[in-house]
Design an enzyme around this catalytic site. Structure first.
Site, PDB file in Angstrom:
ATOM      1  N   SER A 134      73.399  -8.899  77.352  1.00 27.20           N
ATOM      2  CA  SER A 134      72.910  -8.540  76.294  1.00 27.20           C
ATOM      3  C   SER A 134      71.517  -8.257  76.432  1.00 27.20           C
ATOM      4  CB  SER A 134      73.284  -9.698  75.069  1.00 27.20           C
ATOM      5  OG  SER A 134      72.472  -9.413  73.928  1.00 27.20           O
ATOM      6  N   LYS A 188      80.913 -12.707  74.996  1.00 27.94           N
ATOM      7  CA  LYS A 188      79.955 -11.294  74.612  1.00 27.94           C
ATOM      8  C   LYS A 188      80.510 -11.034  73.337  1.00 27.94           C
ATOM      9  CE  LYS A 188      76.806  -8.434  74.476  1.00 27.94           C
ATOM     10  NZ  LYS A 188      76.884  -6.963  74.249  1.00 27.94           N
ATOM     11  N   HIS A 191      79.408 -12.932  70.605  1.00 30.00           N
ATOM     12  CA  HIS A 191      77.937 -12.729  70.580  1.00 30.00           C
ATOM     13  C   HIS A 191      77.594 -11.605  69.574  1.00 30.00           C
ATOM     14  CE1 HIS A 191      74.276 -10.289  71.476  1.00 30.00           C
ATOM     15  NE2 HIS A 191      73.851 -11.839  71.907  1.00 30.00           N
ATOM     16  N   ASN A 192      78.482 -10.517  69.663  1.00 31.04           N
ATOM     17  CA  ASN A 192      78.345  -9.274  68.958  1.00 31.04           C
ATOM     18  C   ASN A 192      78.837  -9.478  67.679  1.00 31.04           C
ATOM     19  OD1 ASN A 192      77.247  -8.246  71.457  1.00 31.04           O
ATOM     20  ND2 ASN A 192      78.545  -6.369  71.039  1.00 31.04           N
ATOM     21  N   GLU A 195      75.890 -11.011  65.914  1.00 29.58           N
ATOM     22  CA  GLU A 195      74.823  -9.897  65.696  1.00 29.58           C
ATOM     23  C   GLU A 195      75.220  -9.047  64.576  1.00 29.58           C
ATOM     24  OE1 GLU A 195      74.069  -7.927  69.526  1.00 29.58           O
ATOM     25  OE2 GLU A 195      74.690  -5.968  68.457  1.00 29.58           O
TER      26      GLU A 195
HETATM   27  C1  6PG Z   1      73.516  -6.284  73.193  1.00 30.04           C
HETATM   28  C2  6PG Z   1      73.951  -5.294  72.210  1.00 30.04           C
HETATM   29  C3  6PG Z   1      74.797  -4.196  72.830  1.00 30.04           C
HETATM   30  C4  6PG Z   1      74.945  -3.228  71.874  1.00 30.04           C
HETATM   31  C5  6PG Z   1      76.022  -3.015  71.076  1.00 30.04           C
HETATM   32  C6  6PG Z   1      75.861  -2.631  69.816  1.00 30.04           C
HETATM   33  O1  6PG Z   1      73.956  -7.549  72.915  1.00 30.04           O
HETATM   34  O2  6PG Z   1      72.773  -5.945  73.880  1.00 30.04           O
HETATM   35  O3  6PG Z   1      75.174  -6.117  71.288  1.00 30.04           O
HETATM   36  O4  6PG Z   1      75.799  -4.743  73.506  1.00 30.04           O
HETATM   37  O5  6PG Z   1      73.645  -2.650  71.093  1.00 30.04           O
HETATM   38  O6  6PG Z   1      77.358  -2.553  71.767  1.00 30.04           O
HETATM   39  O7  6PG Z   1      77.204  -2.529  69.226  1.00 30.04           O
HETATM   40  P1  6PG Z   1      77.495  -1.703  68.001  1.00 30.04           P
HETATM   41  O8  6PG Z   1      77.238  -0.283  68.453  1.00 30.04           O
HETATM   42  O9  6PG Z   1      79.099  -1.820  67.846  1.00 30.04           O
HETATM   43  O10 6PG Z   1      76.645  -1.998  66.956  1.00 30.04           O
END
Ligand code: 6PG
Length: 477
Positions: A134, A188, A191-192, A195
């Site tokens: 990330s 991860k 984490h997302n 996010e």
């Molecule tokens: C990170 C982000 C990265 C990316 C995602 C966005 O931790 O660096 O999460 O992995 O920005 O793929 O995900 P979406 O396109 O589903 O919003």
């Protein structure tokens, strides 16, 4: 210039996929003193790497040149889109690899795919390691948060390299071995999920400020800058402040107002919710954030609905300054709840999926480099240090106190949003989650009664052990 022919020694890691992330990560490793190779069939991408002229980063365009560059046992990392591209890379690499080699998938792959690939490659004695990375492009180059899982013996082969190129907090690298199997990709994914939730929560505060209070972009920039200076200090709040200051080169107007309000997704948030449902862990703020991205996609229906289900958005006419302060607190409370749901999911997955996760370690490596890094992560780390098996961070006295200081503000903001007609689904859901989680009694006895009524599903009693069924329509009782 780095290229295939002038590699002085064999490379400790080879990268397949020299897109921006792959290239930046490779350059980060080379800058930390590691000899590394990069492979891509796209000439321009190979050239882009070699143009950087790092003597330790060698870009090549054929798989045989690539394999020749690698020290044995080989460590090959791929940074390609999830799904079929990962299987294609495995297919192309396999004839060139041997027992003891490792393939690292550093993309956002679905954890169940990773489990299958681990089992498949184990048959040939090849380690398949799922790693979450990330931090976006900049993080890849300057120091990402790295979430590796899988076979521990494989991890030791590249641990020094990962530790060197990861972000550092108090001199500690934001990387650690997280657990068995697909643990890295699972962590991860969550984490997302967090996010997604935080991004939606921030967007809801933006909506209230913009439509409810009529705040313009430069003031928005100032507000988020101020918020970032206190307890809300976090990467996502920080970039939000920058976004409101960005001017569109084409029109000279604020860029934010030129961007279509339709949010896309690659799937990790949805997978988090799916897994949470499967493991029966409530993560409603994350679920709602996914749903709101989906709702944003229904733009044509929403335009139509806005003319049928009419109720103009009201303007807030109370004390603006006081309300902005409430909003700051509400966002903080929402963020704490989003982290709580994500960590509760990890706590359950650790047992149910047998990942043997160390939640304190996860909180530690999220403190720097990653998209959800925030000052709050240190509070979270401390909570798991005190109680490693904490099932929900809201049960930690310090975090509970931090949340309760901001809880009334969340409630007020939610009430105001409902009154103004501004959608605040993640803030509202967070509040309801909080009210539900701390409620010693919930009305689920009625649901049990209904289930038993129409389906003889039985119920448990409060005053006696066993399972019971009632003939609800029996006139004698
Ligand atoms: C990170 C982000 C990265 C990316 C995602 C966005 O931790 O660096 O999460 O992995 O920005 O793929 O995900 P979406 O396109 O589903 O919003």
């Amino acid at each position: 210039m780095g290229n295939a022919t002038n590699a002085s020694k064999k490379c400790g890691l080879g990268m397949v996929g020299l897109g921006v992330m792959g290239r930046n990560l490779l350059l980060n490793m080379a800058e930390k003193g590691f000899e590394v190779a990069g492979f891509d069939t796209d000439t321009t991408k190979v050239e882009a790497l070699n143009k950087e002229a790092n003597p330790r980063a060698h870009g090549v365009q054929t798989i045989t040149d690539f394999i020749d560059l690698l020290a044995v046992p080989r460590v090959v990392m791929m940074l390609v889109p999830a799904g079929k591209p990962v299987d294609n890379v495995i297919h192309d690499l396999l004839p060139h690899l041997q027992k003891g080699d490792t393939i690292i998938d550093a993309g956002n792959s679905f954890f169940k795919d990773t489990e299958s690939r681990i089992a498949l490659l184990a048959k040939d004695g090849i380690h398949f390691v799922g790693v979450g990375i990330s931090g976006g492009e900049k993080g890849a180059r300057l120091g990402p948060s790295i979430m590796p899982g899988g076979a521990k013996e494989a991890y030791t082969n590249f641990q020094p390299l990962f530790e060197a190129c990861a972000a550092k907090v108090n001199n500690e690298p934001c990387v650690a071995y997280l657990g068995t199997g697909a643990a890295g990709h699972y962590v991860k994914m969550v984490h997302n999920g967090i996010e997604y939730a935080i991004m939606e929560l921030i967007s809801e505060t933006y909506d209230l400020l913009k439509r409810g209070l009529g705040v313009g972009n430069s003031e928005l920039q100032q507000i988020y800058t101020d918020w970032n200076n206190h307890i809300l200090n976090s990467y996502l709040v920080e970039i939000t402040s920058h976004i409101f200051g960005k001017i569109d080169e084409k029109t000279g107007e604020p860029l934010i107002d030129k961007i279509q309000a339709i949010a896309k997704q690659l799937g990790t948030g949805m997978w988090t919710s799916q897994s949470a449902m499967e493991l029966q862990v409530p993560t409603p703020t994350i679920d709602m954030a996914v749903a709101m991205r989906d709702l944003s996609m229904l733009d044509q229906q929403r335009v139509q609905a806005s003319t049928i289900l009419t109720r103009p958005v009201k303007t807030y006419n109370g004390d603006k300054k006081a309300f902005i302060e409430q909003l700051r607190k509400a966002l903080y409370a929402g963020m704490v709840i989003a982290y709580a749901q994500g960590m509760a999911l990890l706590s359950k997955a650790s047992i149910s999926l047998n990942y043997q996760l160390n939640l304190k370690t996860i909180a530690s490596i999220w403190r720097g480099g990653c998209i959800i890094r925030a000052t709050f992560l240190e509070d979270m780390r401390k909570a798991f240090e005190k109680e490693p098996t904490l099932q929900n961070i809201l049960l930690d006295k310090n975090i509970a106190a931090l949340l309760m200081e901001n809880e009334e503000a969340l409630r007020e903001v939610v009430k105001t949003g409902a009154d103004l007609g501004i959608p605040l689904p993640c803030l509202m859901t967070s509040l309801s989650y909080l009210d539900g989680y701390r409620s010693a009694w919930l009305p689920a006895n009625l649901i049990q009664a209904q289930r038993d009524y129409f389906g003889s599903h039985t119920y448990e009693r409060t005053d006696e052990k066993g399972t019971f069924h009632t003939e609800w329509e029996n006139p004698t009782c």
